[in-house]
Scaffold this motif. Structure first.
Motif, short mmCIF file in Angstrom:
data_model
loop_
_atom_site.label_atom_id
_atom_site.label_comp_id
_atom_site.label_asym_id
_atom_site.label_seq_id
_atom_site.Cartn_x
_atom_site.Cartn_y
_atom_site.Cartn_z
N ARG A 145 -10.25 17.39 -5.76
CA ARG A 145 -10.48 17.23 -7.20
C ARG A 145 -9.68 16.06 -7.76
O ARG A 145 -10.19 15.27 -8.57
CB ARG A 145 -10.08 18.52 -7.94
N ALA A 146 -8.42 15.95 -7.33
CA ALA A 146 -7.56 14.87 -7.83
C ALA A 146 -8.06 13.50 -7.37
O ALA A 146 -8.05 12.53 -8.14
CB ALA A 146 -6.12 15.08 -7.36
N ALA A 147 -8.51 13.41 -6.13
CA ALA A 147 -9.03 12.14 -5.62
C ALA A 147 -10.28 11.72 -6.38
O ALA A 147 -10.46 10.53 -6.69
CB ALA A 147 -9.32 12.26 -4.12
N ALA A 148 -11.15 12.69 -6.68
CA ALA A 148 -12.36 12.37 -7.42
C ALA A 148 -12.02 11.91 -8.84
O ALA A 148 -12.66 11.00 -9.38
CB ALA A 148 -13.27 13.59 -7.46
N THR A 149 -11.00 12.52 -9.43
CA THR A 149 -10.61 12.17 -10.79
C THR A 149 -9.98 10.79 -10.87
O THR A 149 -10.24 10.01 -11.80
CB THR A 149 -9.62 13.22 -11.34
N THR A 150 -9.15 10.46 -9.90
CA THR A 150 -8.42 9.18 -9.91
C THR A 150 -9.16 8.06 -9.18
O THR A 150 -8.71 6.91 -9.22
CB THR A 150 -7.04 9.35 -9.25
N MET A 164 0.85 -1.20 0.00
CA MET A 164 0.00 0.00 0.00
C MET A 164 0.88 1.24 0.00
O MET A 164 1.85 1.33 0.75
CB MET A 164 -0.91 0.00 1.24
N HIS A 165 0.54 2.20 -0.86
CA HIS A 165 1.28 3.45 -0.95
C HIS A 165 0.35 4.59 -0.54
O HIS A 165 -0.66 4.85 -1.20
CB HIS A 165 1.80 3.67 -2.37
N ILE A 166 0.72 5.29 0.53
CA ILE A 166 -0.08 6.40 1.05
C ILE A 166 0.65 7.71 0.77
O ILE A 166 1.83 7.86 1.10
CB ILE A 166 -0.32 6.27 2.57
N LEU A 167 -0.04 8.66 0.15
CA LEU A 167 0.50 10.00 -0.03
C LEU A 167 -0.06 10.90 1.06
O LEU A 167 -1.28 11.06 1.17
CB LEU A 167 0.11 10.56 -1.41
N VAL A 168 0.83 11.44 1.88
CA VAL A 168 0.43 12.36 2.95
C VAL A 168 0.81 13.77 2.53
O VAL A 168 2.00 14.07 2.34
CB VAL A 168 1.10 12.00 4.29
N ARG A 219 -1.20 8.84 -10.17
CA ARG A 219 -1.25 7.71 -11.09
C ARG A 219 0.14 7.12 -11.34
O ARG A 219 0.33 5.90 -11.34
CB ARG A 219 -1.89 8.15 -12.40
N ALA A 220 1.13 7.99 -11.56
CA ALA A 220 2.48 7.53 -11.88
C ALA A 220 3.12 6.77 -10.74
O ALA A 220 3.91 5.84 -10.97
CB ALA A 220 3.36 8.72 -12.28
N HIS A 221 2.76 7.12 -9.51
CA HIS A 221 3.38 6.49 -8.34
C HIS A 221 2.46 5.48 -7.67
O HIS A 221 2.75 5.03 -6.56
CB HIS A 221 3.82 7.57 -7.34
N GLN A 222 1.38 5.15 -8.35
CA GLN A 222 0.46 4.09 -7.88
C GLN A 222 0.05 4.31 -6.43
O GLN A 222 0.16 3.42 -5.57
CB GLN A 222 1.10 2.72 -8.07
N VAL A 223 -0.46 5.50 -6.16
CA VAL A 223 -0.92 5.84 -4.81
C VAL A 223 -2.26 5.17 -4.55
O VAL A 223 -3.17 5.22 -5.38
CB VAL A 223 -1.05 7.37 -4.67
N GLY A 265 -0.82 22.08 -9.61
CA GLY A 265 -2.27 22.11 -9.70
C GLY A 265 -2.89 20.73 -9.69
O GLY A 265 -2.22 19.72 -9.44
N VAL A 266 -4.19 20.69 -9.99
CA VAL A 266 -4.93 19.43 -9.95
C VAL A 266 -4.37 18.42 -10.93
O VAL A 266 -4.17 17.24 -10.60
CB VAL A 266 -6.43 19.69 -10.25
N GLU A 267 -4.10 18.85 -12.16
CA GLU A 267 -3.60 17.92 -13.18
C GLU A 267 -2.27 17.32 -12.78
O GLU A 267 -2.03 16.11 -12.99
CB GLU A 267 -3.49 18.64 -14.52
N GLY A 268 -1.39 18.13 -12.20
CA GLY A 268 -0.10 17.62 -11.76
C GLY A 268 -0.24 16.60 -10.65
O GLY A 268 0.47 15.59 -10.61
N LEU A 269 -1.16 16.86 -9.73
CA LEU A 269 -1.38 15.92 -8.64
C LEU A 269 -2.00 14.62 -9.16
O LEU A 269 -1.61 13.53 -8.74
CB LEU A 269 -2.29 16.56 -7.58
N VAL A 270 -2.92 14.73 -10.10
CA VAL A 270 -3.51 13.54 -10.72
C VAL A 270 -2.42 12.69 -11.38
O VAL A 270 -2.37 11.47 -11.20
CB VAL A 270 -4.58 13.94 -11.76
N ASP A 271 -1.55 13.34 -12.13
CA ASP A 271 -0.48 12.61 -12.81
C ASP A 271 0.44 11.93 -11.81
O ASP A 271 0.89 10.79 -12.03
CB ASP A 271 0.33 13.58 -13.70
N TRP A 272 0.76 12.62 -10.71
CA TRP A 272 1.68 12.05 -9.71
C TRP A 272 1.05 10.85 -9.03
O TRP A 272 1.71 9.82 -8.82
CB TRP A 272 2.05 13.12 -8.68
#
Length: 240
Positions: A83-88, A1-5, A59-63, A50-57
């Protein structure tokens, strides 16, 4: 499990310590403090873009889940996280220490912004202890009062014309806050409702001295985001 804090607070550091090393934890710090206290686990410093950068991160780091443990007034990153959590479709929890509550003897003047806080000073006092941090001092730049500005790092202009800067980092003691108010003849305190014990002694010191306190209300957590009040609740959410 990978948690982003999303961190930077004492609660974020405590949560990382509680989860690591059993859980893979990456703590993200905004980078606004020159020498931050680093949490356990992996640390990244700087914004996401921003939101797009957080979404990409994410996804890329399998959070697998995101915990927003930022300062209660870090409104933009909290919005971006929602916003990022809702998107991913990644679970999101907000870890928020409870706000302060006035008690008998307090003379609080609640406001909704730093601009309102600056306007509220008229008639309250002439020597202001300003504890809202170095960001947002421009709101007080045109105020005629004298200010004692306390922050972790040196503030930049624009700021009040009549000001003394005190570089210090909490936690602060009650005796220390009492002495500070006396030494600088403070007659009004301005603070944000950050909550927690590390900076709360100033409120008791102001109460004892009969000093009015202008309190900036915290912004709400984004709609629909689950909230934990303690590190223990957040850790249980992760393990649950």
């Amino acid at each position: 499990m990978h948690i982003l804090v999303l961190g930077g607070t004492a609660e974020a550091r405590a949560l990382a310590a509680a989860l690591h090393p059993e859980v893979r934890v990456t703590s993200s710090l905004a980078g606004r403090v020159a020498s931050p206290r680093l949490p356990a686990g992996t640390v990244r410093i700087g914004g996401f873009g921003g939101v797009e950068g957080l979404v990409d991160w994410v996804r890329a780091h399998q959070v697998d889940a995101v915990i927003d443990a930022t300062h209660p007034f870090a409104e933009r990153i909290s919005f971006n996280a929602a916003r990022a959590a809702a998107t991913t479709h990644v679970p999101l929890l907000a870890l928020r220490r409870p706000g302060w509550v006035p008690v008998e003897g307090d003379d609080w003047h609640p406001v909704d912004s730093l601009g309102e806080a600056a306007r509220a000073l008229d008639g309250l006092g002439e020597r202001v202890f300003l504890t809202t941090g170095r960001m947002g001092l421009a709101a007080f730049a045109d105020c005629p009062q004298w200010f004692l500005v306390r922050s972790v790092d040196a503030p930049e202009a624009p700021m009040p014309a009549r000001a003394e800067v005190l570089l210090d980092r909490g936690p602060f003691t009650l005796d220390g806050e009492r002495g500070l108010l006396r030494a600088h003849r403070v007659d009004v305190l301005v603070t944000k409702d950050s909550g927690g014990a590390a900076t709360a002694p100033k409120l008791r010191a102001a109460r004892e001295a009969g000093i009015p306190v202008v309190v900036v209300r915290r912004p709400p957590v984004p709609e629909g985001v689950r909230v934990a009040a303690t590190v223990e609740e957040a850790a249980a959410w992760v393990h649950g």
